[in-house]
Write a protein that holds these residues in place. Structure first.
Motif, short mmCIF file in Angstrom:
data_model
loop_
_atom_site.label_atom_id
_atom_site.label_comp_id
_atom_site.label_asym_id
_atom_site.label_seq_id
_atom_site.Cartn_x
_atom_site.Cartn_y
_atom_site.Cartn_z
N PHE A 145 -40.09 -4.63 -7.28
CA PHE A 145 -38.75 -4.03 -7.16
C PHE A 145 -38.19 -3.65 -8.52
O PHE A 145 -37.66 -2.54 -8.70
CB PHE A 145 -37.82 -5.01 -6.45
CG PHE A 145 -36.38 -4.58 -6.43
CD1 PHE A 145 -35.95 -3.53 -5.64
CD2 PHE A 145 -35.44 -5.22 -7.24
CE1 PHE A 145 -34.63 -3.12 -5.64
CE2 PHE A 145 -34.12 -4.83 -7.25
CZ PHE A 145 -33.71 -3.77 -6.45
N LEU A 146 -38.30 -4.53 -9.51
CA LEU A 146 -37.76 -4.22 -10.84
C LEU A 146 -38.50 -3.05 -11.48
O LEU A 146 -37.90 -2.24 -12.19
CB LEU A 146 -37.83 -5.46 -11.73
CG LEU A 146 -36.84 -6.58 -11.41
CD1 LEU A 146 -37.02 -7.74 -12.39
CD2 LEU A 146 -35.40 -6.07 -11.44
N ALA A 147 -39.80 -2.96 -11.23
CA ALA A 147 -40.56 -1.82 -11.77
C ALA A 147 -40.14 -0.52 -11.08
O ALA A 147 -39.95 0.51 -11.74
CB ALA A 147 -42.05 -2.06 -11.59
N ALA A 173 -35.94 5.21 -3.60
CA ALA A 173 -36.60 4.65 -2.43
C ALA A 173 -36.47 3.13 -2.40
O ALA A 173 -36.22 2.53 -1.34
CB ALA A 173 -38.07 5.06 -2.41
N ALA A 174 -36.61 2.48 -3.56
CA ALA A 174 -36.50 1.02 -3.62
C ALA A 174 -35.09 0.56 -3.29
O ALA A 174 -34.89 -0.42 -2.56
CB ALA A 174 -36.90 0.53 -5.01
N ALA A 175 -34.08 1.26 -3.81
CA ALA A 175 -32.69 0.89 -3.53
C ALA A 175 -32.37 1.06 -2.05
O ALA A 175 -31.74 0.18 -1.44
CB ALA A 175 -31.76 1.75 -4.38
N ARG A 205 -28.55 -8.72 -4.50
CA ARG A 205 -27.34 -9.26 -3.90
C ARG A 205 -26.19 -8.26 -4.03
O ARG A 205 -25.37 -8.10 -3.11
CB ARG A 205 -26.98 -10.57 -4.58
CG ARG A 205 -25.69 -11.20 -4.13
CD ARG A 205 -25.70 -11.54 -2.65
NE ARG A 205 -26.67 -12.55 -2.34
CZ ARG A 205 -27.21 -12.73 -1.13
NH1 ARG A 205 -26.88 -11.91 -0.14
NH2 ARG A 205 -28.09 -13.68 -0.91
N HIS A 206 -26.12 -7.53 -5.14
CA HIS A 206 -25.07 -6.53 -5.31
C HIS A 206 -25.35 -5.27 -4.49
O HIS A 206 -24.42 -4.65 -3.98
CB HIS A 206 -24.94 -6.17 -6.79
CG HIS A 206 -24.11 -7.14 -7.57
ND1 HIS A 206 -22.77 -6.97 -7.80
CD2 HIS A 206 -24.45 -8.32 -8.14
CE1 HIS A 206 -22.31 -8.00 -8.50
NE2 HIS A 206 -23.31 -8.83 -8.72
N LEU A 207 -26.61 -4.90 -4.36
CA LEU A 207 -26.93 -3.69 -3.59
C LEU A 207 -26.70 -3.90 -2.10
O LEU A 207 -26.33 -2.96 -1.39
CB LEU A 207 -28.39 -3.28 -3.82
CG LEU A 207 -28.77 -2.83 -5.24
CD1 LEU A 207 -30.21 -2.35 -5.26
CD2 LEU A 207 -27.83 -1.76 -5.75
N ASN A 208 -26.91 -5.12 -1.62
CA ASN A 208 -26.76 -5.38 -0.18
C ASN A 208 -26.17 -6.77 0.04
O ASN A 208 -26.88 -7.70 0.43
CB ASN A 208 -28.10 -5.25 0.53
CG ASN A 208 -27.97 -5.27 2.04
OD1 ASN A 208 -26.90 -5.53 2.59
ND2 ASN A 208 -29.06 -5.00 2.74
#
Length: 406
Positions: A145-147, A173-175, A205-208
């Protein structure tokens, strides 16, 4: 247990699993099978078709929970949503109370895909008559995910609610995948990998903030109770309406109130339209340190258009996506989602209607004063406001004009 509305027979259960790596997706499917050994696993891949036409949809079906059983392989060229809907209806007709685990490939835009899959079509079987939904499960390898969230130098084709696919950056796409989840299931941390996992968890946690978060190991340790939670039935029509409202061009942004590992979220709002040239000049200051941002704009050069704002990593996309609603009782008003109509009533202005700008920003070291100062400097002045929509439409637009030229 719920029942088919006309035949009275028990409905099936449809679980949806996505993930950013085959390993986490496969591990999550395995845990669902621990809770529901008789489930049918329908694993899907979607690849570009010949000459840019319809994609090739491969399905691998394993039935009766027998891991040693010979799976059934199916292939077709066409709209993935139509093909999978036909598969699912056929499975339900063959086994009345079937539980299907639908394992989606990495490059699927989960929310529009599911909204279209469950949408009722005239003259076609509706999944709502055959299945109850369960929470959408997304498996995440934090290192992957971080990559991905930092990768904006290339595009991948992501399959959503139609057969064409959409080119997106791996970051976008990852977000979107994380934001689609009802539950985020993470790989277990290995020795020496705590820090990347903590950073990824804080960002997710902030994204969802609405999604539950658990590790694969904790699910395994808590079986069968965890399996029952992950497969609890939901009313399909309510799930579909929730997906569609989250896909609406005009949504109410939410900023997670806590700061984790230096990750924070802030919201900027305005009821005054933005000058397109000054907005373009302000982007550098507004986007400093931003990992993800989403929202909508009232752009003076497009006074009747909802302009969506979406960024992931260092890539920002601004696109004309919808029209602002006119007064209640108009055809557009009646066709809008209930959430959209509710928001329009909350924000309604006798002169401007529902028009407004709202953007949520997530990143490291965000300064709301800096972001607000940059964007506020792009708002129309009093003299520019007096020009009215006719005058605003004549303003040079380096943002959307460039998009249309491409």
């Amino acid at each position: 247990m719920s029942f088919h509305r006309t035949t009275g027979t028990p409905k099936g259960l449809l679980s949806v699993v996505a993930g950013n790596s085959p390993e986490i997706r496969g591990g999550l499917v395995e845990q669902l099978l621990q809770a529901s050994p008789e489930a049918v696993v329908l694993s899907v891949s979607v690849e570009d078709g010949p000459s840019g036409g319809y994609p090739v949809v491969q399905r691998l079906m394993t039935t009766s929970g027998a891991r040693s059983a010979v799976p059934t392989s199916l292939g077709a060229t066409g709209d993935p949503v139509v093909i999978l809907r036909q598969d699912l209806v056929a499975l339900r007709r063959a086994t009345k109370d079937v539980h299907v685990v639908l394992a989606l490939p990495e490059h699927v835009d989960v929310l529009p895909f599911l909204a279209e899959l469950w949408r009722t079509r005239i003259g076609a079987d509706s999944l709502e008559d055959h299945y109850d939904a369960t929470p959408v499960l997304v498996g995440v390898d934090p290192a992957v995910f971080l990559a991905d969230i930092a990768c904006v130098h290339r595009a991948v084709r992501v399959w959503g609610g139609d057969a064409q696919g959409e080119p997106l950056t791996p970051a976008e796409a990852a977000a979107r995948q994380v934001e689609a989840a009802d539950a985020l299931v993470l790989t277990d941390a290995s020795p020496g990998s705590q820090e990347p996992g903590q950073a990824a968890n804080a960002l997710m946690r902030h994204l969802n903030p609405r999604a539950g978060m658990i590790t694969l190991g904790r699910i395994a340790a808590r079986q069968p109770a965890s399996g029952r939670v992950l497969t609890r039935p939901q009313v399909p029509v309510q799930a579909r309406e929730a997906w569609e409202s989250r896909l609406d061009a005009v949504t109410y942004p939410y900023a997670y109130p806590e700061t984790h590992q230096a990750v924070s979220s802030v919201i900027w709002r305005s009821r005054r339209p933005l000058h397109p040239e000054r907005l373009a000049d302000a982007l550098g200051d507004a986007m400093l340190g931003v990992v993800r941002s989403r929202g909508h704009l009232w752009l003076a050069s497009r006074p009747d258009a909802v302009v969506t704002w979406r960024s992931a990593g260092g890539h920002l996309e601004i696109r004309e996506a919808d029209r602002w609603l006119e007064a209640p009782a108009s055809p557009a008003w009646e066709a809008a989602t209930p959430q959209r109509r509710t928001l329009a009533c909350w924000f309604w202005d006798d002169y401007y209607g529902e028009r407004r700008s709202e953007i949520a920003f997530t990143g490291a070291g965000l300064d709301l004063n800096r972001i607000a100062g940059a964007l506020d400097s792009a708002l129309l002045t009093e003299s520019e406001l007096s020009l009215g929509p006719e005058g605003w439409s004549a303003m040079n637009d380096p943002l959307l004009s460039e998009t249309e030229d491409r």
